[in-house]
Scaffold this motif. Structure first.
Motif, PDB file in Angstrom:
ATOM      1  N   SER A  47       0.843  -1.200   0.000  1.00 25.13           N
ATOM      2  CA  SER A  47       0.000   0.000   0.000  1.00 25.13           C
ATOM      3  C   SER A  47       0.878   1.250   0.000  1.00 25.13           C
ATOM      4  O   SER A  47       2.066   1.207   0.350  1.00 25.13           O
ATOM      5  CB  SER A  47      -0.903   0.014   1.231  1.00 25.13           C
ATOM      6  OG  SER A  47      -0.117   0.203   2.406  1.00 25.13           O
ATOM      7  N   GLN A  48       0.279   2.364  -0.365  1.00 23.48           N
ATOM      8  CA  GLN A  48       1.004   3.630  -0.353  1.00 23.48           C
ATOM      9  C   GLN A  48       1.470   3.952   1.068  1.00 23.48           C
ATOM     10  O   GLN A  48       2.602   4.397   1.261  1.00 23.48           O
ATOM     11  CB  GLN A  48       0.112   4.751  -0.889  1.00 23.48           C
ATOM     12  CG  GLN A  48       0.819   6.092  -0.940  1.00 23.48           C
ATOM     13  CD  GLN A  48       0.043   7.085  -1.758  1.00 23.48           C
ATOM     14  OE1 GLN A  48       0.207   7.136  -2.959  1.00 23.48           O
ATOM     15  NE2 GLN A  48      -0.822   7.841  -1.112  1.00 23.48           N
ATOM     16  N   LYS A  61      -3.690   1.452  -9.067  1.00 19.47           N
ATOM     17  CA  LYS A  61      -4.890   1.841  -8.341  1.00 19.47           C
ATOM     18  C   LYS A  61      -5.840   0.667  -8.252  1.00 19.47           C
ATOM     19  O   LYS A  61      -6.173   0.035  -9.247  1.00 19.47           O
ATOM     20  CB  LYS A  61      -5.563   3.029  -9.023  1.00 19.47           C
ATOM     21  CG  LYS A  61      -4.730   4.290  -8.952  1.00 19.47           C
ATOM     22  CD  LYS A  61      -5.461   5.479  -9.492  1.00 19.47           C
ATOM     23  CE  LYS A  61      -4.579   6.713  -9.329  1.00 19.47           C
ATOM     24  NZ  LYS A  61      -5.251   7.919  -9.759  1.00 19.47           N
ATOM     25  N   ARG A  62      -6.236   0.400  -7.048  1.00 13.05           N
ATOM     26  CA  ARG A  62      -7.213  -0.646  -6.762  1.00 13.05           C
ATOM     27  C   ARG A  62      -8.389   0.051  -6.071  1.00 13.05           C
ATOM     28  O   ARG A  62      -8.232   1.148  -5.555  1.00 13.05           O
ATOM     29  CB  ARG A  62      -6.616  -1.694  -5.832  1.00 13.05           C
ATOM     30  CG  ARG A  62      -5.238  -2.162  -6.274  1.00 13.05           C
ATOM     31  CD  ARG A  62      -5.197  -3.624  -6.574  1.00 13.05           C
ATOM     32  NE  ARG A  62      -3.837  -4.102  -6.781  1.00 13.05           N
ATOM     33  CZ  ARG A  62      -3.296  -4.269  -7.966  1.00 13.05           C
ATOM     34  NH1 ARG A  62      -3.964  -4.003  -9.055  1.00 13.05           N
ATOM     35  NH2 ARG A  62      -2.070  -4.727  -8.094  1.00 13.05           N
ATOM     36  N   PRO A  63      -9.536  -0.562  -6.044  1.00 12.57           N
ATOM     37  CA  PRO A  63     -10.671   0.090  -5.371  1.00 12.57           C
ATOM     38  C   PRO A  63     -10.320   0.489  -3.932  1.00 12.57           C
ATOM     39  O   PRO A  63     -10.000  -0.353  -3.104  1.00 12.57           O
ATOM     40  CB  PRO A  63     -11.761  -0.983  -5.398  1.00 12.57           C
ATOM     41  CG  PRO A  63     -11.416  -1.844  -6.572  1.00 12.57           C
ATOM     42  CD  PRO A  63      -9.908  -1.849  -6.629  1.00 12.57           C
ATOM     43  N   ARG A  71       4.542  -1.678  -6.696  1.00  9.77           N
ATOM     44  CA  ARG A  71       5.221  -2.969  -6.787  1.00  9.77           C
ATOM     45  C   ARG A  71       6.463  -2.883  -5.891  1.00  9.77           C
ATOM     46  O   ARG A  71       7.324  -2.034  -6.072  1.00  9.77           O
ATOM     47  CB  ARG A  71       5.615  -3.268  -8.232  1.00  9.77           C
ATOM     48  CG  ARG A  71       6.165  -4.674  -8.435  1.00  9.77           C
ATOM     49  CD  ARG A  71       6.511  -4.957  -9.887  1.00  9.77           C
ATOM     50  NE  ARG A  71       5.421  -4.719 -10.800  1.00  9.77           N
ATOM     51  CZ  ARG A  71       4.469  -5.604 -11.101  1.00  9.77           C
ATOM     52  NH1 ARG A  71       4.484  -6.784 -10.537  1.00  9.77           N
ATOM     53  NH2 ARG A  71       3.519  -5.300 -11.957  1.00  9.77           N
ATOM     54  N   THR A  72       6.560  -3.776  -4.943  1.00  7.16           N
ATOM     55  CA  THR A  72       7.642  -3.747  -3.957  1.00  7.16           C
ATOM     56  C   THR A  72       9.013  -3.862  -4.615  1.00  7.16           C
ATOM     57  O   THR A  72       9.948  -3.153  -4.237  1.00  7.16           O
ATOM     58  CB  THR A  72       7.457  -4.873  -2.924  1.00  7.16           C
ATOM     59  OG1 THR A  72       6.115  -4.825  -2.424  1.00  7.16           O
ATOM     60  CG2 THR A  72       8.412  -4.728  -1.768  1.00  7.16           C
ATOM     61  N   ALA A  73       9.158  -4.721  -5.602  1.00  8.84           N
ATOM     62  CA  ALA A  73      10.456  -4.901  -6.270  1.00  8.84           C
ATOM     63  C   ALA A  73      10.942  -3.604  -6.920  1.00  8.84           C
ATOM     64  O   ALA A  73      12.141  -3.306  -6.902  1.00  8.84           O
ATOM     65  CB  ALA A  73      10.366  -6.012  -7.310  1.00  8.84           C
ATOM     66  N   ASP A  74      10.015  -2.814  -7.475  1.00  7.14           N
ATOM     67  CA  ASP A  74      10.394  -1.529  -8.086  1.00  7.14           C
ATOM     68  C   ASP A  74      10.947  -0.576  -7.038  1.00  7.14           C
ATOM     69  O   ASP A  74      11.951   0.112  -7.259  1.00  7.14           O
ATOM     70  CB  ASP A  74       9.191  -0.881  -8.782  1.00  7.14           C
ATOM     71  CG  ASP A  74       8.689  -1.676  -9.969  1.00  7.14           C
ATOM     72  OD1 ASP A  74       9.416  -2.567 -10.458  1.00  7.14           O
ATOM     73  OD2 ASP A  74       7.541  -1.425 -10.398  1.00  7.14           O
TER      74      ASP A  74
END
Length: 94
Positions: free
Chosen positions: A39-40, A65-67, A73-76
């Motif tokens: 999550s952000q 974006k999810r509802p 992405r953690t790897a990024d």
């Protein structure tokens, strides 16, 4: 025997490869338990809000974006965390 030359010394190629592979294995093991997305809020907590916001502005990280939530992405984020950053790029003069 082959050597790699660095600014301050010569290192045998085999030593360099062994050290590099050991470091890669350590990083893979440490990231193994990471979820694919976070999550952000969690991204801000782990990587620093300013870092995450700067990476977004610079287009270095994509949001998903999810509802009801924004995720990364953690790897990024891990890759950016381990990459040397130029804090003066994009809009500021050097």
């Amino acid at each position: 025997m082959e050597f790699l030359q660095f600014f301050d010394r010569l290192i045998p190629y085999d030593t360099f490869i062994n050290d590099l592979s050991a470091r890669i294995v350590k990083l893979l093991k440490s990231d193994n338990d990471d979820p694919e997305f976070i999550s952000q809020r969690k991204a801000y907590e782990l990587f620093g809000r300013r870092n995450v916001e700067r990476w977004r502005r610079q287009g270095k990280v994509e949001i998903y974006k999810r509802p009801g939530k924004v995720e990364y992405r953690t790897a990024d984020l891990r890759l950016l965390q381990r990459t040397s950053q130029d804090y003066l790029e994009n809009g500021r003069e050097k």
